[in-house]
Write a protein that holds these residues in place. Structure first.
Motif, PDB file in Angstrom:
ATOM      1  N   SER A  81       0.825  -1.355   0.201  1.00 46.75           N
ATOM      2  CA  SER A  81       0.294  -0.170  -0.008  1.00 46.75           C
ATOM      3  C   SER A  81       1.160   1.233  -0.133  1.00 46.75           C
ATOM      4  CB  SER A  81      -1.371  -0.226   1.140  1.00 46.75           C
ATOM      5  OG  SER A  81      -0.415  -0.458   2.336  1.00 46.75           O
ATOM      6  N   LYS A  82       0.632   2.522  -0.217  1.00 44.97           N
ATOM      7  CA  LYS A  82       1.272   3.550   0.144  1.00 44.97           C
ATOM      8  C   LYS A  82       0.359   4.618  -0.346  1.00 44.97           C
ATOM      9  CE  LYS A  82       1.178   3.146  -5.459  1.00 44.97           C
ATOM     10  NZ  LYS A  82       1.175   3.149  -6.902  1.00 44.97           N
ATOM     11  N   ASP A  84       0.026   8.774  -2.390  1.00 49.32           N
ATOM     12  CA  ASP A  84       0.346   9.541  -3.496  1.00 49.32           C
ATOM     13  C   ASP A  84       0.864  10.879  -2.721  1.00 49.32           C
ATOM     14  OD1 ASP A  84      -2.118  11.862  -2.559  1.00 49.32           O
ATOM     15  OD2 ASP A  84      -2.972  10.827  -3.938  1.00 49.32           O
ATOM     16  N   ILE A  90      -3.471   4.723  -1.025  1.00 48.73           N
ATOM     17  CA  ILE A  90      -3.769   3.908  -1.939  1.00 48.73           C
ATOM     18  C   ILE A  90      -3.057   2.009  -1.605  1.00 48.73           C
ATOM     19  CG2 ILE A  90      -3.588   3.315  -4.386  1.00 48.73           C
ATOM     20  CD1 ILE A  90      -2.366   5.799  -4.847  1.00 48.73           C
ATOM     21  N   HIS A  91      -4.805   1.212  -1.713  1.00 49.86           N
ATOM     22  CA  HIS A  91      -4.364   0.091  -1.088  1.00 49.86           C
ATOM     23  C   HIS A  91      -3.610  -0.942  -1.865  1.00 49.86           C
ATOM     24  CE1 HIS A  91      -8.585  -0.357   0.842  1.00 49.86           C
ATOM     25  NE2 HIS A  91      -7.173   0.377   1.559  1.00 49.86           N
ATOM     26  N   ASN A  93      -3.880  -2.743  -3.869  1.00 46.92           N
ATOM     27  CA  ASN A  93      -4.455  -3.528  -5.202  1.00 46.92           C
ATOM     28  C   ASN A  93      -4.610  -2.224  -5.889  1.00 46.92           C
ATOM     29  OD1 ASN A  93      -6.136  -2.200  -3.932  1.00 46.92           O
ATOM     30  ND2 ASN A  93      -7.756  -4.238  -3.622  1.00 46.92           N
ATOM     31  N   GLY A  94      -4.271  -1.276  -5.492  1.00 49.07           N
ATOM     32  CA  GLY A  94      -4.407   0.044  -6.363  1.00 49.07           C
ATOM     33  C   GLY A  94      -5.652   1.060  -5.914  1.00 49.07           C
ATOM     34  N   HIS A  95      -6.116  -0.237  -5.472  1.00 52.94           N
ATOM     35  CA  HIS A  95      -7.817   0.974  -4.721  1.00 52.94           C
ATOM     36  C   HIS A  95      -7.583   2.260  -4.344  1.00 52.94           C
ATOM     37  CE1 HIS A  95     -12.496   1.565  -3.802  1.00 52.94           C
ATOM     38  NE2 HIS A  95     -11.621   1.753  -2.527  1.00 52.94           N
ATOM     39  N   VAL A  96      -8.240   3.453  -4.399  1.00 56.04           N
ATOM     40  CA  VAL A  96      -7.969   4.409  -3.926  1.00 56.04           C
ATOM     41  C   VAL A  96      -9.296   4.479  -3.515  1.00 56.04           C
ATOM     42  CG1 VAL A  96      -7.391   7.213  -4.720  1.00 56.04           C
ATOM     43  CG2 VAL A  96      -6.191   5.774  -6.149  1.00 56.04           C
TER      44      VAL A  96
END
Length: 241
Positions: A81-82, A84, A90-91, A93-96
């Motif tokens: 996760s990260k 921006d 942002i998870h 899996n790319g989910h914002v």
């Protein structure tokens, strides 16, 4: 099941021997976060879901904070996760984590299948880097669900269990503290387990305090017995946020 799933998603979106550690006096005020964001009110009352996060009220977007309340921008968290450039979560899996409203979050949660949190080891990092290990707790889908807080868990990082709970502390990136002193002044051993007065603290699975089960607590607000729970009332501000 829906409540459990919602909790999991919110969680993802979100000593040297001594009795209680001493904190510098920090008086929380509503302007701790920028205008238009949630205050720390809920973070000081429900550490299960809100430790280390802030929510923008008009869009219900999740932001990640460090131990001092600053937004963590362009940060890489445990498990992939990260955040921006604005600190939005942002998870893995790319989910914002932007939901429009609390109802929008609930609707999103209802479309997701429940995945239990488990221990993971990040082999790209060394086992212990100045007191920070390469272990984290969460799911491959969401990444770490345990930033800036303590968890009482039945299972140790190496997968062993003995029927008791142990307290583990995770930093703002989601990695486990080991063989060190945590930011709130507690000693943890090589497994990351809480030590008080030279003894590893344990709890039976059904042990509870007078106001909260032994589950999870924000850094700076750990409860490890009935006596300390009496010092941590819901109406007392968290000294670290």
């Amino acid at each position: 099941m829906k409540k459990r799933l919602l909790g999991a998603i919110l969680s993802a979106a979100l000593s040297i021997t001594m009795a209680m550690p001493a904190f510098a006096e920090i008086i929380w005020t509503p302007d701790k976060l920028p205008a238009g964001y949630t205050t720390n009110e809920w973070e000081n009352k429900d550490f299960s879901f809100y430790s280390g996060t802030a929510i923008k009220k008009d869009t219900y977007i999740y932001y990640v904070k460090d131990l001092h309340g600053n937004f963590m921008k362009n940060a890489i968290l445990a498990g992939g996760s990260k955040t921006d450039e604005n600190g939005v979560l942002i998870h893995a899996n790319g989910h914002v984590c932007s939901y429009g409203s609390e109802m929008g979050l609930t609707e999103y949660a209802n479309t997701q299948s429940y995945i239990p949190d488990v221990w993971h080891q990040d082999k790209s990092k060394i086992l212990n880097d100045h007191g920070i290990s390469n272990y984290w707790y969460g799911t491959d889908k969401y990444g770490s669900s345990t930033t800036s807080r303590w968890l009482w868990l039945m299972q140790a990082p190496d997968g062993t269990e003995d029927g008791l709970k142990y307290a583990y502390c995770f930093n703002e990136y989601g990695y486990l503290y080991t063989n060190t002193i945590t930011p709130d002044g507690y000693m943890v051993n090589e497994f990351g387990q809480l030590i008080i007065d030279g003894k590893v603290m344990t709890r039976k699975p059904n042990d509870i305090t007078t106001w909260h089960g032994f589950v999870n607590f924000a850094i700076g607000y750990l409860v490890y017995d009935v006596e300390t729970s009496e010092q941590h009332k819901y109406d007392t501000p968290n000294p670290f946020f």
